[in-house]
Design an enzyme around this catalytic site. Structure first.
Site, PDB file in Angstrom:
ATOM      1  CG  ASP A  13      -1.990  -1.011   1.191  1.00 48.39           C
ATOM      2  OD1 ASP A  13      -1.981  -1.846   0.274  1.00 48.39           O
ATOM      3  OD2 ASP A  13      -2.855  -0.989   2.093  1.00 48.39           O
ATOM      4  CB  SER A 123      -7.455  -4.957   9.270  1.00 44.10           C
ATOM      5  OG  SER A 123      -7.745  -6.218   8.701  1.00 44.10           O
ATOM      6  CD  GLU A 125      -8.127 -11.313   9.406  1.00 42.64           C
ATOM      7  OE1 GLU A 125      -7.896 -11.904  10.469  1.00 42.64           O
ATOM      8  OE2 GLU A 125      -8.666 -11.857   8.432  1.00 42.64           O
ATOM      9  CE1 TYR A 147      -2.409  -7.200  10.571  1.00 36.91           C
ATOM     10  CE2 TYR A 147      -4.639  -7.997  10.188  1.00 36.91           C
ATOM     11  CZ  TYR A 147      -3.621  -7.102   9.911  1.00 36.91           C
ATOM     12  OH  TYR A 147      -3.827  -6.110   8.987  1.00 36.91           O
TER      13      TYR A 147
END
Ligand code: NAP
Ligand code: G4F
Length: 330
Positions: A13, A123, A125, A147
């Site tokens: 990114d 994220s 996630e 994470y």
């Protein structure tokens, strides 16, 4: 000329964001950590146009020094330990980089340049074991990996610094985004690299884990535009960024093999080593708030993305072109 600091500029990114900001006339300062070898393969072409400064997410003093010296208008915190399986094997280090690293950088901004606008790379996630589908800014979080837990800390500390110190600090909750510059260990790039190797006769099989998992995959080049748009808003607000379409890993595999005229069933083998202790089964974004308020929509479809990545890996590994083995296209 506006000035931006990007942590993680050597990552996927960071490289696209640096290109995007340079094209808008920004002065770009990229933060890199000291490593035993150069990790500039994604930004080699940009090095003459960006200023590189050394700092590490683990080291408060180096971060504060960069922010104090540069006095940026915008800070994009893209640096992290970003690979989910590594977060299971190195959970404490992941917490240091991906969670506490955010606090260190926010402290640097608060103390040395509180007028800077701050972007945190949050994220999807964080949604993990999803509590509703599709997932929007109002969906409760339920992370499923160290994470995801670390990113959730980073998300909330960003909210907390906004509310406590009146910083212009926002989180972009980005769903999976990929490109020919994606790290080779992530499933999209692992598949497109594997397809290219099989096509060129370098190997015959590709070992994968869970083919049932579903992700909302977009193109990284589209997503850095959304990051920038968030920092141009009159007020600091968090946004979900994704395509609103979900596909399984199995879909990804089929489209990638079809691109080169091969049948995935002849080559893919399942290896349980690639299964995770806890899986995120389904991610699907509801990006309607970003569509409405940022005027952002993704330009690249799933099929276009997979074709772009397969084509780049087939070209990179073509024995007729003597490109360095690690060189990244796109
Ligand atoms: P990436 O390719 O893995 O890049 C990570 C960057 O972080 C690299 O530049 C890396 O530098 C740097 N970094 C790691 N540890 C550091 C440390 N201790 N100090 C300074 N820099 C450090 O990740 P990406 O895909 O570009 O993602 C960018 C950010 O968005 C990450 O925070 C990721 O967690 C988050 N995110 C990504 C996605 C996605 O689908 N791509 C989705 C949501 C959120 P080296 O080159 O030295 O390793
Ligand atoms: O490509 P992945 O490793 O990405 P994952 O875990 O979704 O995380 C990525 O996206 C997040 C956004 O949601 C980012 F925050 C994070 O930094 C990272 O960029 O795995 C995708 C799916 C998983 O369900 C995994 O179990 O693919 C499945 N999979 C199946 N076989 C595999 C494999 N993943 C990998 N890496 N390797 C395999 O062989």
């Amino acid at each position: 000329m506006p000035r931006a600091v990007i942590t993680g500029i050597t990552g996927q990114d960071g490289s696209y964001l640096a290109e995007f900001l340079l094209a808008k006339g920004y002065e770009v300062v990229g933060v890199v950590r000291r490593t035993s070898h150069h990790s500039y393969e994604r930004i080699e072409h940009l090095v003459p146009r960006v200023r590189i400064e050394a700092a590490d997410l683990l080291d408060q003093h180096s971060l504060t020094t960069v922010i104090r010296d540069v006095q940026p208008d915008e800070v994009y915190n893209l640096a992290a330990q970003s690979f989910v399986p590594t977060s299971f094997s190195q959970p404490v280090l992941t917490g240091e980089f991906t969670a506490l690293g955010v606090t260190r950088l926010l402290e640097a901004v608060r103390l040395a340049c509180p007028t800077a606008r701050f972007y945190q790379a949050s994220s999807s996630e964080m949604f993990g074991k999803v509590q509703e589908t599709p997932q929007s800014e109002g969906t409760p979080f339920y992370p499923r990996s160290p994470y995801g837990v670390a990113k959730l800390y980073g998300h909330w500390i960003t909210v907390n610094y906004r509310e406590s110190y009146n910083l212009f600090a926002v989180s972009g909750i980005l769903f999976n985004h990929e490109s020919p510059r994606r790290g080779i260990e992530f499933v999209t790039r692992k598949v497109t690299d594997g397809v290219a190797r099989i096509k060129h006769g370098l190997t015959t099989t590709l070992a994968l884990g869970n083919l049932e998992a579903r992700r909302d995959w977009g193109f990284a080049g589209d997503y850095v535009d959304a990051m920038w748009r968030m920092l141009q808003q009159p007020e600091p607000v968090d946004y979900v960024i994704g395509t609103g379409v979900t596909h399984s890993v199995g879909d990804l595999v089929r489209v990638a093999f079809e691109r080169v005229g091969l049948n995935w069933r002849d080559h893919v083998v399942i290896d349980e080593r690639y299964y995770r202790p806890a899986e995120v089964d389904l991610l699907l974004a509801d990006p309607s708030k970003a569509n409405r308020e940022l005027g952002w929509t993704p330009a690249t479809t799933f099929e276009q993305l997979v074709h772009m990545m397969v084509d780049a890996d087939v070209e990179r590994l073509n024995p007729k072109h003597a490109r360095p083995s690690g060189a990244l296209a796109g």
